[in-house]
Design a protein around this motif. Structure first.
Motif, PDB file in Angstrom:
ATOM      1  N   PHE A 373       0.825  -1.209   0.000  1.00 20.82           N
ATOM      2  CA  PHE A 373       0.000   0.000   0.000  1.00 20.82           C
ATOM      3  C   PHE A 373       0.859   1.258   0.000  1.00 20.82           C
ATOM      4  O   PHE A 373       1.933   1.305   0.611  1.00 20.82           O
ATOM      5  N   TRP A 374       0.365   2.275  -0.713  1.00 22.40           N
ATOM      6  CA  TRP A 374       0.969   3.609  -0.706  1.00 22.40           C
ATOM      7  C   TRP A 374      -0.117   4.580  -0.260  1.00 22.40           C
ATOM      8  O   TRP A 374      -1.289   4.427  -0.621  1.00 22.40           O
ATOM      9  N   HIS A 375       0.250   5.552   0.557  1.00 21.08           N
ATOM     10  CA  HIS A 375      -0.717   6.537   1.056  1.00 21.08           C
ATOM     11  C   HIS A 375      -0.358   7.929   0.547  1.00 21.08           C
ATOM     12  O   HIS A 375       0.816   8.328   0.563  1.00 21.08           O
ATOM     13  N   ASP A 376      -1.368   8.659   0.097  1.00 21.37           N
ATOM     14  CA  ASP A 376      -1.100  10.012  -0.363  1.00 21.37           C
ATOM     15  C   ASP A 376      -1.059  10.970   0.821  1.00 21.37           C
ATOM     16  O   ASP A 376      -1.141  10.556   1.990  1.00 21.37           O
ATOM     17  N   GLU A 377      -0.943  12.261   0.522  1.00 20.80           N
ATOM     18  CA  GLU A 377      -0.764  13.260   1.578  1.00 20.80           C
ATOM     19  C   GLU A 377      -1.976  13.373   2.492  1.00 20.80           C
ATOM     20  O   GLU A 377      -1.866  13.874   3.617  1.00 20.80           O
TER      21      GLU A 377
END
Length: 505
Positions: A373-377
């Motif tokens: 998983f990648w999380h944005d700002e």
């Protein structure tokens, strides 16, 4: 449309409203919706009689059959998750997956049980083809007319655990809930998955590729035609015989079908929509399908893990066949750089996506789950695909390569897909795969594995020179190897790890 419904319940609805409609065709056998609903009940009751309770798990490893379908849906009706496993697995991986998912009962047929050997041993086994390997399905299954104890399904419960191919290590169990699956088969109408749909399934039932078509066909009250093993002519014969309207095929299957010498003699006029996913789909092959095969052509790009997906309606966008289309409604796709930050418009980056359809995680692997998983700002969660791509000015996504397959030579990024496209342009080349190998001078250097046409006149040295004359200096091939076939997974992915291993021998 209800807010939520399980797949087995929708089958039951059709069984009540159209009991004689054909649900499954398996060779010479046909099963009506009433017959399928009863067999689902009998399988669910048998699982309950064996002491299984909601949220337990079973495993199925077998060729596609009526019995396979009944056990799968019977488990769902009883609130039990299903881990469908690949018959092509090694015995080591097979045993690891059965242990990982905690399967209470293992369902196999004689062919797959023999292939797995001692890895298939265990106290609770059921043979779907009534072979001597385990308890025969015919006697294990409850008597006709038996109904299971009713179970109210929570949308958060496990529908299936699909294991990754293992091409990059130990297979990981991808958990899909009933709610996630509802998001897919609850939207079947726009794709024509109604009562008149006839879907030929030529890919195995353990694959998410297959379930993407299998689930909505049964949810919409259509007919599923099972192929135990794909062959191009057999597919065409089944499609013509049963007046197929839908099919999910991977690109290598399309290529083999279109190469059948008398393809144009088959009546395929019943087709409404054909689908493809799982592997790169060459634009010239898409063009050939559009030209010679009636009905629409839809390409999906996405991950079994879920996240953002793209769709290309090739019949509506013949000028975009080099792409995988645009993000689906309610799906968000972004491209990020090595620093984890979004790249500028028009630049290449790793593809990450989010949507209402995202896996619960990898079974028993919280670390691997977190890594994907990648999380944005703002904290939104995206699935990392590991693929590299670029959006064009119209918002269509072009795939470059798997991030791990990108070759870094002398500090320059080389995308194997670019070289593969050049090689495919040679009249003697059927298909090609390019991998990077270690180089003392450059760090890595590209090598091509090529399948030639039977009447080809070119040799490896000449093909290498021809290719290198058409690419940049940093892209030049170090070598070309002529092979009879490229190694592929059961759903058509080229196994580049195996190609790299050949070069290390």
């Amino acid at each position: 449309m209800p807010d939520f419904a399980t797949l087995d319940a929708l089958v039951g609805h059709t069984a009540a409203s159209a009991p004689s409609r054909v649900a499954i065709i398996d060779g010479d056998r046909k099963l009506s919706y009433a017959g399928l609903d009863d067999l689902i009940n009998r399988a669910a009751a048998a699982l309950q009689a064996d002491g299984l309770v909601p949220r337990d798990v079973i495993s199925i490893c077998a060729l596609s059959s009526i019995e396979y379908v009944a056990v799968f849906l019977g488990a769902l009706r009883a609130g039990i998750g299903v881990a469908p496993l690949a018959p092509s697995s090694t015995p080591h991986d097979f045993a690891a997956m059965v242990g990982d998912c905690g399967a209470k009962i293992l369902f196999m047929d004689e062919t797959t049980a023999t292939a797995m050997g001692s890895a298939a041993d265990g106290p609770r086994r059921v043979s779907l083809d009534d072979s001597a390997w385990g308890r025969p399905f015919g006697t294990w299954c409850a008597a006709p007319g038996t109904r299971p104890e009713p179970v109210v399904i929570d949308p958060r419960w496990t529908f299936n655990i699909i294991y990754s191919s293992g091409t990059t290590g130990t297979p990981k169990g991808i958990v899909h809930s009933h709610g996630l699956r509802w998001q897919q088969y609850g939207q079947m109408d726009p794709l024509g998955y109604g009562p008149e749909a006839v879907t030929v399934l030529s890919t195995p039932l353990y694959s998410n590729t297959t379930l993407v078509c299998f689930n909505p066909t049964l949810a919409g009250g259509g007919t599923v035609v099972l192929m135990k093993k794909f062959d191009a002519r057999g597919f065409l014969e089944l499609s013509e015989k049963h007046r197929a309207t839908h099919a999910m095929l991977v690109p290598v299957q399309y290529r083999r079908i279109m190469n059948v010498p008398d393809f144009d003699s088959f009546d395929l006029s019943s087709f409404q929509m054909k689908f493809s996913t799982s592997a790169p789909f060459a634009s010239e092959l898409k063009s050939d399908v559009l030209k010679r095969w009636p009905g629409g052509l839809t390409e999906y790009y996405g991950m079994t893990e879920g996240g953002g997906s793209c769709v290309l309606l090739a019949h509506e966008h013949p000028d975009k066949l080099n792409t995988v289309g645009c993000p689906m409604p309610d799906h968000e796709i972004r491209l990020i750089g090595e620093d984890g930050k979004p790249v500028a418009s028009g630049e290449i980056g790793e593809i990450v996506g989010r949507s209402p359809v995202i896996m619960d995680g990898y079974l028993n692997q919280p670390g691997k789950t977190a890594e994907t998983f990648w999380h944005d700002e703002t904290g939104k969660r995206f699935v990392r695909t590991g693929d590299v791509g670029r959006f064009d000015a119209d918002g269509f996504l072009t795939l470059m390569d798997r991030k791990k397959d990108m070759i870094i030579s002398g500090g320059f990024n080389i995308y194997p897909s670019d070289l593969e496209a050049v090689l495919a342009g040679h009249e003697d080349v059927v298909e090609a795969a390019v991998v990077g190998v270690p180089s003392e001078d450059w760090g890595e250097t590209p090598v091509a594995f090529v399948v030639l046409r039977p009447d080809a006149s070119v040799d490896a040295a000449a093909l290498r020179a021809w290719t290198n004359g058409r690419v940049g200096k940093t892209q030049r091939l170090a070598d070309v190897a002529i092979v009879e076939t490229l190694p592929r997974s059961a759903i058509g992915k080229v196994l580049k790890r195996e190609l790299r291993d050949r070069l290390r021998l």
